[in-house]
Each structure stands twice: as structure tokens, then as C-alpha cells.
Design a protein around this motif. Sequence first.
Motif, PDB file in Angstrom:
ATOM      1  N   GLY A 213       0.825  -1.196   0.000  1.00 45.22           N
ATOM      2  CA  GLY A 213       0.000   0.000   0.000  1.00 45.22           C
ATOM      3  C   GLY A 213       0.864   1.252   0.000  1.00 45.22           C
ATOM      4  N   GLY A 214       1.927   1.242   0.799  1.00 43.80           N
ATOM      5  CA  GLY A 214       2.842   2.375   0.834  1.00 43.80           C
ATOM      6  C   GLY A 214       3.630   2.530  -0.448  1.00 43.80           C
ATOM      7  N   PHE A 215       4.162   1.406  -0.964  1.00 45.99           N
ATOM      8  CA  PHE A 215       4.945   1.457  -2.205  1.00 45.99           C
ATOM      9  C   PHE A 215       4.109   1.947  -3.384  1.00 45.99           C
ATOM     10  N   LEU A 216       2.909   1.394  -3.522  1.00 43.06           N
ATOM     11  CA  LEU A 216       2.106   1.665  -4.714  1.00 43.06           C
ATOM     12  C   LEU A 216       1.339   2.973  -4.623  1.00 43.06           C
ATOM     13  N   MET A 217       1.219   3.547  -3.421  1.00 44.79           N
ATOM     14  CA  MET A 217       0.615   4.863  -3.307  1.00 44.79           C
ATOM     15  C   MET A 217       1.403   5.881  -4.130  1.00 44.79           C
ATOM     16  N   VAL A 218       2.722   5.819  -4.021  1.00 40.92           N
ATOM     17  CA  VAL A 218       3.568   6.754  -4.759  1.00 40.92           C
ATOM     18  C   VAL A 218       3.565   6.413  -6.249  1.00 40.92           C
ATOM     19  N   TYR A 219       3.535   5.110  -6.587  1.00 45.26           N
ATOM     20  CA  TYR A 219       3.526   4.713  -7.997  1.00 45.26           C
ATOM     21  C   TYR A 219       2.274   5.213  -8.705  1.00 45.26           C
ATOM     22  N   THR A 220       1.132   5.093  -8.019  1.00 44.11           N
ATOM     23  CA  THR A 220      -0.132   5.503  -8.632  1.00 44.11           C
ATOM     24  C   THR A 220      -0.105   6.972  -9.036  1.00 44.11           C
ATOM     25  N   TYR A 221       0.556   7.793  -8.234  1.00 45.18           N
ATOM     26  CA  TYR A 221       0.597   9.236  -8.493  1.00 45.18           C
ATOM     27  C   TYR A 221       2.017   9.689  -8.834  1.00 45.18           C
ATOM     28  N   ALA A 222       2.770   8.805  -9.505  1.00 45.79           N
ATOM     29  CA  ALA A 222       4.172   9.101  -9.805  1.00 45.79           C
ATOM     30  C   ALA A 222       4.328  10.371 -10.634  1.00 45.79           C
ATOM     31  N   GLY A 223       3.414  10.606 -11.568  1.00 46.75           N
ATOM     32  CA  GLY A 223       3.517  11.797 -12.409  1.00 46.75           C
ATOM     33  C   GLY A 223       3.484  13.074 -11.600  1.00 46.75           C
ATOM     34  N   LEU A 224       2.659  13.090 -10.545  1.00 46.89           N
ATOM     35  CA  LEU A 224       2.571  14.265  -9.684  1.00 46.89           C
ATOM     36  C   LEU A 224       3.757  14.347  -8.728  1.00 46.89           C
ATOM     37  N   VAL A 225       4.126  13.215  -8.141  1.00 46.55           N
ATOM     38  CA  VAL A 225       5.210  13.194  -7.167  1.00 46.55           C
ATOM     39  C   VAL A 225       6.532  13.610  -7.799  1.00 46.55           C
ATOM     40  N   LEU A 226       6.752  13.210  -9.050  1.00 48.84           N
ATOM     41  CA  LEU A 226       8.029  13.455  -9.722  1.00 48.84           C
ATOM     42  C   LEU A 226       7.957  14.615 -10.703  1.00 48.84           C
ATOM     43  N   HIS A 227       6.949  15.457 -10.585  1.00 53.21           N
ATOM     44  CA  HIS A 227       6.748  16.529 -11.565  1.00 53.21           C
ATOM     45  C   HIS A 227       7.929  17.495 -11.618  1.00 53.21           C
ATOM     46  N   ARG A 228       8.546  17.766 -10.473  1.00 54.55           N
ATOM     47  CA  ARG A 228       9.673  18.703 -10.465  1.00 54.55           C
ATOM     48  C   ARG A 228      10.853  18.143 -11.240  1.00 54.55           C
ATOM     49  N   ALA A 229      11.051  16.839 -11.165  1.00 56.87           N
ATOM     50  CA  ALA A 229      12.180  16.216 -11.870  1.00 56.87           C
ATOM     51  C   ALA A 229      11.901  16.082 -13.365  1.00 56.87           C
TER      52      ALA A 229
END
Length: 395
Positions: A213-229
Amino acid sequence: MDRRLLMLSLGMFAIGTDNFVVAGILPGVAASLNTTPSLAGQMVTVYALSYAVMAPVMAALAGSWPRKRLLVSALALFVVGNVVSAVATRLDVVLLSRALAGLGAAMFAPTALGVAAVLADPARRGRALATVTAGLAAATALGAPIGTFIGGFGGWRTTLWFVAALGLASMAGLWALLRDVPQPARFTLRERLAPLRDMRVALILSTSLFGFGGFLMVYTYAGLVLHRATGGDERILAALLLVWGVAATAGNMLAGRLVDRFDSRRVVAIGLAVAILNFWALPWTGAHLAGAAVALTVWGLIGWGLIVPQQQRLMKIAPQVAPLLMALNNTATYGGLAASGLLGGLVLLFVDARYLSLFGAALIAVALALTLLAREATGGREDAALPAAGPAGAR
């Protein structure tokens, strides 16, 4: 390399590709079926729910079926489901066929893992499990991009024909090569469900639920989480996710070797601890492309590297009902995926996306606590096997 394990791995690759590839073909599906992308997206939901719900049910009900017949029948359902989806002209037919494909996947995956454990020597069981699971990990790195690429030339239906062909190839290979799998003893349904009353099983399954649940939470919204990069560039995001997928495949294979040499619970605990630190630092490391690439590499290595140790922990407790426990572990993982999307969406209503990984780290910390509790609650004897009940007879 045992060719039978490779055919099992190919089947897992087909199942994983079928799950991950849909996101890339949704616009084409929606346009072709005259529906909205949100409704077409229920193809993912129906497949995942069918898989998650039916995996433990079929593992319990079909526990005494001949392994070869069960694997081939499962892949046949999977192939038929994808073929019907590929030729359907109505959304309701597509969704029903996705449920059928999910049922086939639910029957195949835990059985494949159980057969892999039987085919391997005990000293190499971890590597055998890793070989089969590698098909699922490789689907995230290669299957989904390849399927989407094929769909770009022939449309979304061509992608589903590609998935069906993968399943058919695995089915043919298993029919030809899988001949000498020991017939499982017959246990009553009550006997097969007995391990579920064991506290260790509950704690291990809960570890999978919260950890993934923790790992895939970030994967699901990877585009938003990594937008700065990424600067919003989808090509850069795709490259980062490819790095993650390759690391996931490598981590899965490495884990197979580690659990053959070290205690599985310790491998899980160390991996979760490193993952917490990695996710805690992601709001800052994810601000730059190089830092994001390193973070995703660590994340891929550890996230997918936990699957095999978790499977090994369950198999040592009740090897006589391994397929059922593998199915429940898959259900816990998919449950974590479903919950992560919901929880992540709620968090993003109040928190900037760059900090989402902190909430993922919190879920992973719960998984680490459950892992430590599993040992303490059993007096340090987590690996002690349950006594096997006498078989109800041989088929």
C-alpha cells in the motif's frame, strides 16, 4: 534454467502485462466503444477485483486438482477472456471478458508459485520463486510499454491479441513440458483454511497489505510526485518508470538468492527499513532528475524484492496449502494497490504531491512493525511449520 519455470514465468509475464497495459490503451478503448475514459478505466478495476477475490477462493476449491490441468485450464480462460475483449464492440461485454481473464489469472498465479516450489530443490526454492515472479516484475518494465507500443500501430485490440498470444505460448509450453509434478494430497476445505487461524499468517499478510500500500501509493501518483524532476514531460517520466521497472526485475531475482541464504523475515525487515528512509527523503531527492533516478532504483529493488521473502515466509509455515497462501498474499498485495489509490487521492486533497511519499513511508513503517511483531508474538519461532493434517485421500 529449468524450461518449465520459464514457461511459468511467461504466464506471469502475460498476466502482469494484461494488468499494466490497459492504462496505455484507455483513450483508444473509450473512442472505439463510444464511452468515457473513466468508464473504460473500469477494465482495470474489474480485472483486479476478479483476480483479488477469486484467487483465494479457487486456491481453496481447486486445491486437489492435478497441477497441469489447473494451469492449462487457467491460461485457457485467460486467453479466451482477452480474445473476447479484443473482438467486443460493447463495453459491458469487454468488462465481462475482463472478469473472465481475471479469473484465469487468479487460478494461474498462486498455482504457478506452488508448482515452482515443488519443482525446485529446497536449497534453491527462493531462486525458483524469483524466476516465476520475475515474469510479473518484467511486465512492469517491458510488457506494458511493449503492449502500448504495439497498440500504437494496430489499435488497442492488437494489444489484447498480443496479450492473448503470450498466454497461449505459455499454455502450449506447459502442456508440452510439465509432466512430472507430484499430485497434491487431498485436504478438506476446512483443513486447507486452517492456517488462516495462525497469527503468523495474519501478520505476514498484513505486512504485504501495508507494505505494498505504501509502495504503490507513490507509484499511482508518480507523475505528480516526480513533476519537479520531469518538468511534466511524459517521456522523461516513462524513462524514470522504466528505470524503476528494470530495478524491480533485478530486485526480484536478487531476493531469490538472498532468501536461499538468509532468514526471510530479516530480509523483509531490512528492506522495509531502507524503504522508509528512501521514501522519507523523496520530497527532496525527487526534486532533481538524478536524485529521482537513484530513489526509483532503490524503490524498485526493494519494493519488488519483498515479494519472494514474503512468499517464502508463508510457505515455511504451511507448505501443504502453499497455493492458498500465495493467493491470499496476492490478494493482500492487490488490496494494498486498491487502498493506495484511494488514500493517496484523499491525501492529495490537503497536501502537496511532493510530500505524498511521507504518507507512503508511514504505511511501510506499519508493515515493518508487523514484521517485527510476527517474531515477538511467536517467541522467535516464526518459521516453525504447522503440523500437516492427514490427507483426506489421494485422487
